[in-house]
Design a protein around this motif. Structure first.
Motif, mmCIF file in Angstrom:
data_model
loop_
_atom_site.group_PDB
_atom_site.id
_atom_site.type_symbol
_atom_site.label_atom_id
_atom_site.label_comp_id
_atom_site.label_asym_id
_atom_site.label_seq_id
_atom_site.Cartn_x
_atom_site.Cartn_y
_atom_site.Cartn_z
ATOM 1 N N UNK A 219 0.773 -1.507 0.031
ATOM 2 C CA UNK A 219 -0.282 -0.107 0.012
ATOM 3 C C UNK A 219 0.987 1.391 -0.286
ATOM 4 N N UNK A 220 2.078 1.414 0.894
ATOM 5 C CA UNK A 220 2.343 2.894 0.997
ATOM 6 C C UNK A 220 3.532 2.605 -0.726
ATOM 7 N N UNK A 221 4.277 1.146 -0.906
ATOM 8 C CA UNK A 221 5.451 1.750 -1.800
ATOM 9 C C UNK A 221 4.955 1.458 -3.633
ATOM 10 N N UNK A 222 3.622 1.442 -3.511
ATOM 11 C CA UNK A 222 3.127 1.375 -4.767
ATOM 12 C C UNK A 222 2.385 2.166 -5.308
ATOM 13 N N UNK A 223 2.071 3.270 -4.171
ATOM 14 C CA UNK A 223 0.827 4.352 -4.502
ATOM 15 C C UNK A 223 0.792 5.087 -3.710
ATOM 16 N N UNK A 224 1.292 6.680 -3.905
ATOM 17 C CA UNK A 224 0.964 7.773 -3.529
ATOM 18 C C UNK A 224 -0.144 8.536 -2.727
ATOM 19 N N UNK A 225 -1.513 7.514 -3.408
ATOM 20 C CA UNK A 225 -2.593 7.872 -2.711
ATOM 21 C C UNK A 225 -2.414 8.052 -0.581
ATOM 22 N N UNK A 226 -2.111 7.360 -0.294
ATOM 23 C CA UNK A 226 -2.065 7.200 0.934
ATOM 24 C C UNK A 226 -1.067 8.197 2.035
ATOM 25 N N UNK A 227 0.307 8.468 0.854
ATOM 26 C CA UNK A 227 0.785 10.214 1.798
ATOM 27 C C UNK A 227 0.124 11.175 1.725
ATOM 28 N N UNK A 228 -0.719 10.938 0.021
ATOM 29 C CA UNK A 228 -1.503 12.462 -0.233
ATOM 30 C C UNK A 228 -2.731 12.808 0.448
ATOM 31 N N UNK A 229 -3.568 11.327 1.642
ATOM 32 C CA UNK A 229 -4.182 11.934 2.628
ATOM 33 C C UNK A 229 -3.470 12.123 2.873
ATOM 34 N N UNK A 230 -2.199 11.438 3.762
ATOM 35 C CA UNK A 230 -1.644 11.925 4.615
ATOM 36 C C UNK A 230 -1.491 13.742 5.361
ATOM 37 N N UNK A 231 -1.552 13.836 3.996
ATOM 38 C CA UNK A 231 -0.731 15.555 3.714
ATOM 39 C C UNK A 231 -1.888 16.040 4.110
ATOM 40 N N UNK A 233 -4.804 15.404 5.719
ATOM 41 C CA UNK A 233 -4.709 15.158 7.252
ATOM 42 C C UNK A 233 -3.964 16.230 7.642
ATOM 43 N N UNK A 234 -3.135 15.908 8.131
ATOM 44 C CA UNK A 234 -1.748 17.074 8.392
ATOM 45 C C UNK A 234 -3.206 18.457 8.424
ATOM 46 N N UNK A 235 -3.003 19.025 7.154
ATOM 47 C CA UNK A 235 -3.861 20.205 7.252
ATOM 48 C C UNK A 235 -5.334 20.091 8.003
ATOM 49 N N UNK A 236 -6.077 19.454 7.936
ATOM 50 C CA UNK A 236 -7.178 19.239 8.128
ATOM 51 C C UNK A 236 -6.695 19.526 9.856
ATOM 52 N N UNK A 237 -6.005 18.695 10.586
ATOM 53 C CA UNK A 237 -5.014 19.047 11.625
ATOM 54 C C UNK A 237 -4.836 20.422 12.149
ATOM 55 N N UNK A 261 -8.053 17.327 16.200
ATOM 56 C CA UNK A 261 -6.825 17.977 15.790
ATOM 57 C C UNK A 261 -5.201 16.442 15.825
ATOM 58 N N UNK A 262 -4.873 16.750 17.695
ATOM 59 C CA UNK A 262 -4.051 16.360 17.630
ATOM 60 C C UNK A 262 -4.225 14.275 17.521
ATOM 61 N N UNK A 263 -5.252 14.080 16.964
ATOM 62 C CA UNK A 263 -5.289 12.271 16.580
ATOM 63 C C UNK A 263 -5.034 12.522 15.022
ATOM 64 N N UNK A 266 -1.438 13.025 14.534
ATOM 65 C CA UNK A 266 -1.128 11.818 14.626
ATOM 66 C C UNK A 266 -1.591 10.410 14.339
ATOM 67 N N UNK A 267 -2.180 10.640 13.594
ATOM 68 C CA UNK A 267 -2.322 9.245 12.060
ATOM 69 C C UNK A 267 -1.695 9.478 11.130
ATOM 70 N N UNK A 268 -1.363 10.819 10.312
ATOM 71 C CA UNK A 268 -1.000 11.232 9.588
ATOM 72 C C UNK A 268 0.793 11.064 9.984
ATOM 73 N N UNK A 269 1.089 11.345 11.179
ATOM 74 C CA UNK A 269 2.423 11.320 11.602
ATOM 75 C C UNK A 269 2.617 9.707 11.077
ATOM 76 N N UNK A 270 2.133 9.029 11.862
ATOM 77 C CA UNK A 270 2.140 7.331 11.244
ATOM 78 C C UNK A 270 2.493 6.911 9.957
ATOM 79 N N UNK A 271 1.366 7.730 8.656
ATOM 80 C CA UNK A 271 1.484 7.074 7.562
ATOM 81 C C UNK A 271 3.273 7.456 7.485
ATOM 82 N N UNK A 272 3.240 8.657 7.438
ATOM 83 C CA UNK A 272 4.549 9.476 6.654
ATOM 84 C C UNK A 272 5.729 8.910 7.751
ATOM 85 N N UNK A 273 5.353 8.269 8.860
ATOM 86 C CA UNK A 273 6.513 7.124 8.897
ATOM 87 C C UNK A 273 6.976 6.317 8.754
#
Length: 319
Positions: A219-231, A233-237, A261-263, A266-273
């Motif tokens: 999911x992480x290595x072959x698609x950019x959609x998860x990173x886009x969703x994380x970004x 989510x960060x903007x929403x937070x 916002x904190x939750x 943190x979820x977005x940071x987990x994806x980015x990590x």
């Protein structure tokens, strides 16, 4: 017609009960090819798997094998087989015999019509309901939600042109996923329905934890959609945090907004990590596998200690 030369790659991990039966079925059902090679890859077995493979190799020159210095995992095991297969086509067959070797003929007939890869699709799958459901969920997330080009329902039972298989292995991807890499290199692939059987001997070697890790890597290595969703989510937070701050300055309780916002953050940071882990795996790393013993020539880079001392008589003579 151009000769169709075939190597059957059989990865093994503690499959002592299946070595004899899988060999017998292969030679019975696929012996009619111009040049048949049966290549066993011992992935660090601790039972008598390697001894039984050695015994077969001693009496049948069609049997090749290589044995790892330790257990490296599923992808390294079949990758080694793909790298050292001597023939033009590779049939990947797991040692558990859930896919009958005779079904390989159906893949071969299809490949002859002009394909580089043909994947078997299980008909009336003989696995637990939980495995069947998890596979469907996995395909739904990968193909529909994340847009990953993945042969629907495809399995490790596949026929691949050896030149393509070696090209994928030699990419040395940080998070290899063969099924998702093939469509990135060729459009000449297809799927074929094949029979499926329950495992009769031994225990499954792939556990839930490994399957889950493998799915996350896909999911992480072959698609950019998860990173886009994380970004996103960060903007929403950030917006929620600023709204909470404004409400606090105005004298209104904003604890719910700030916690939300904190939750999200943190979820977005987990994806980015997880993406950082993926990037890190692309850096210089340990070998995909190391071979301790083989009866075929092995490149020095894939041997623990390159030299004749690491190899049995047939290998030393071949080099």
């Amino acid at each position: 017609m151009h000769p169709f030369t075939l190597t059957v790659v059989v990865p093994c991990l503690d499959e002592e009960e299946n070595i004899g039966p899988v060999y017998e079925e292969i030679v019975t059902e696929l012996a009619g090819f111009d040049d048949l090679e049966i290549l066993f890859v011992d992935d660090g077995s601790t039972d008598e798997t390697l001894d039984r493979i050695r015994s077969l190799a001693a009496r049948d020159r069609r049997v090749s094998y290589l044995s790892f210095t330790r257990n490296f995992g599923v992808e390294p095991a079949f990758s080694a087989g793909y790298r050292y297969a001597r023939n033009d086509w590779i049939l990947h067959l797991d040692a558990d015999l859930q896919f009958p070797p005779a079904e390989g003929r159906r893949l071969i007939e299809t490949a002859r019509t002009g394909y580089d890869a043909v994947f078997g699709i299980r008909v009336d799958r003989k696995d637990r309901w939980s495995r069947r459901v998890s596979s469907k969920v996995h395909d739904l997330i990968a193909r529909r939600l994340l847009g990953i080009e993945l042969p629907a329902g495809a399995t490790t039972f596949r026929l691949v042109r050896a030149s393509l298989a070696r090209r994928i292995v030699d990419l040395r991807l940080g998070t290899p996923y063969f099924l998702a890499t093939v469509p990135r290199l060729t459009a000449a692939w297809t799927t074929v329905p094949t029979a499926h059987r329950p495992r009769l001997r031994g225990e499954p070697k792939v556990r839930w934890r490994g399957l889950a890790r493998h799915s996350v890597e896909l999911f992480v290595s072959y698609s950019d959609r998860t990173m886009a969703a994380a970004v996103t989510a960060c903007l929403l937070a950030a917006l929620l945090a600023f709204a909470g701050l404004a409400a606090t300055l105005a004298g209104v309780s904003a604890s719910v907004l700030l916690c939300l916002a904190a939750g999200i953050a943190l979820a977005a940071l987990a994806v980015m990590g997880r993406y950082l882990v993926h990037i890190g795996r692309g850096q210089p790393r340990t070998p995909l596998f190391l071979v301790r013993e083989a009866n075929i020539p092995i490149a020095p880079a894939d041997l623990l200690e390159p030299g004749p001392a690491q190899r049995p008589a047939r290998l030393a003579a071949a080099s």
